[in-house]
Design a protein around this motif. Structure first.
Motif, PDB file in Angstrom:
ATOM      1  N   LYS A 117     -22.292  -7.562 -33.559  1.00 60.11           N
ATOM      2  CA  LYS A 117     -23.195  -8.715 -33.593  1.00 60.11           C
ATOM      3  C   LYS A 117     -24.130  -8.669 -34.806  1.00 60.11           C
ATOM      4  O   LYS A 117     -24.709  -9.675 -35.182  1.00 60.11           O
ATOM      5  N   SER A 142     -42.153 -13.828 -33.494  1.00 53.79           N
ATOM      6  CA  SER A 142     -41.424 -13.114 -34.551  1.00 53.79           C
ATOM      7  C   SER A 142     -41.541 -13.824 -35.903  1.00 53.79           C
ATOM      8  O   SER A 142     -41.577 -13.166 -36.948  1.00 53.79           O
ATOM      9  N   SER A 172     -31.756  -5.732 -31.858  1.00 50.64           N
ATOM     10  CA  SER A 172     -30.962  -6.611 -32.728  1.00 50.64           C
ATOM     11  C   SER A 172     -31.409  -8.059 -32.604  1.00 50.64           C
ATOM     12  O   SER A 172     -30.782  -8.951 -33.154  1.00 50.64           O
ATOM     13  N   VAL A 179     -36.887  -4.114 -28.073  1.00 54.89           N
ATOM     14  CA  VAL A 179     -35.860  -4.512 -27.104  1.00 54.89           C
ATOM     15  C   VAL A 179     -36.534  -5.145 -25.894  1.00 54.89           C
ATOM     16  O   VAL A 179     -37.762  -5.067 -25.736  1.00 54.89           O
ATOM     17  N   THR A 225     -28.325  -0.934 -32.079  1.00 49.11           N
ATOM     18  CA  THR A 225     -27.831  -1.848 -31.059  1.00 49.11           C
ATOM     19  C   THR A 225     -26.734  -1.175 -30.257  1.00 49.11           C
ATOM     20  O   THR A 225     -26.174  -0.171 -30.690  1.00 49.11           O
ATOM     21  N   ARG A 226     -26.381  -1.797 -29.083  1.00 46.15           N
ATOM     22  CA  ARG A 226     -25.194  -1.319 -28.365  1.00 46.15           C
ATOM     23  C   ARG A 226     -23.937  -1.861 -29.017  1.00 46.15           C
ATOM     24  O   ARG A 226     -22.852  -1.367 -28.782  1.00 46.15           O
ATOM     25  N   VAL A 257     -37.089 -10.187 -33.041  1.00 42.73           N
ATOM     26  CA  VAL A 257     -38.174  -9.300 -33.496  1.00 42.73           C
ATOM     27  C   VAL A 257     -37.609  -8.206 -34.399  1.00 42.73           C
ATOM     28  O   VAL A 257     -38.138  -7.925 -35.487  1.00 42.73           O
TER      29      VAL A 257
END
Ligand SMILES: NC(=O)c1ccc[n+]([C@@H]2O[C@H](COP(=O)([O-])OP(=O)(O)OC[C@H]3O[C@@H](n4cnc5c(N)ncnc54)[C@H](OP(=O)(O)O)[C@@H]3O)[C@@H](O)[C@H]2O)c1
Length: 212
Positions: A35, A136, A8, A65, A30-31, A11
């Motif tokens: 967000k 990025s 998230s 990640v 994502t976790r 990148v």
């Protein structure tokens, strides 16, 4: 193509927006989906989900990640969801210790890269190192006075590298295929070199080009 992007951060979002711009369908994993709510609002054709949902969704998967948790995230994504798929590995094995005179520290060695560890543990996925050697902001449609920059890639699976080369062509890169997964021992440290002008002189806008 449907693209599952595990991550998230800068990148993940830059690549997902690049995929959207080139007519693909990305889902960020994502976790914490909350967000990504602003991102999904700004990019209504993009989606968000858990790591497992994004991995399952993608015909191609991007791993974007923090390097030290890359294996944990692949486990959380579920190896069954990655089986046989090209997995674009944009991660770098950056250690938590601070850089020394602008030189980042890695938690890997020159005899074993992060992507080798991932490819060994998750043998069913077809990892291709790419996008790790540039910031990025320059990953998609890079514009440099010196012309088209070079993206160094490697991986064991030729068909996965072909898919990634097609994506790199569309995103405005020339591709230099450095061979099998062991070449990540050389490609991952390009990140260290790329970051030095940034840490020393706040110069974060450059990319590598291979001349022949
Ligand atoms: N930034 C750049 O310009 C750049 C350029 C080339 C390569 N890279 C490499 O690309 C990767 C992504 O970089 P980034 O700057 O976008 O973001 P980052 O801050 O390195 O990583 C953010 C991602 O890591 C996940 N993460 C962090 N800790 C975690 C944990 N304990 N468990 C599970 N997931 C965790 C986060 O998950 P949640 O979504 O759940 O928070 C988030 O998706 C890195 O490996 C980096 O070295 C970065």
């Amino acid at each position: 193509m449907k693209i599952g992007v595990l991550g998230s951060g800068d990148v993940a979002r830059a690549l997902a927006e690049g995929f959207l711009g080139h007519g693909h369908e990305p889902m960020l994993g994502t976790r914490d989906r909350a967000k990504l709510e602003p991102w999904v609002k700004e990019n209504p054709k993009g989606a968000s989900g858990s790591f497992a949902e994004a991995a399952k969704f993608g015909e191609v998967v991007v791993l974007a990640v923090k390097g030290s948790v890359a294996a944990d995230v692949v486990r959380a994504a579920g190896i069954a969801h990655l089986a046989g798929k090209p997995v674009i590995d944009a991660t770098n094995p950056i250690a938590d210790a601070p850089p020394e005179n602008g030189v980042l520290k890695f938690f890997t060695s020159l005899d074993e890269s992060l992507m080798e560890r991932l490819q060994r543990e998750f043998a069913g996925a077809r990892f291709v190192k790419a996008f790790n050697s540039v910031g990025s902001a320059s990953m998609v449609n890079p514009k440099f006075k010196g012309g088209k920059p070079t993206m160094f890639i490697c991986g064991n699976d030729e068909s996965a590298k072909k898919v990634v080369t097609g994506i790199l062509d569309a995103f405005g890169w020339e591709t230099a295929d450095m061979g099998a997964v062991e070449a990540a021992r050389a490609i991952e440290p390009l990140c260290i070199l790329w970051c030095i002008p940034g840490f020393l002189r706040q110069d974060w806008v450059h990319a590598f080009k291979l001349l022949s």
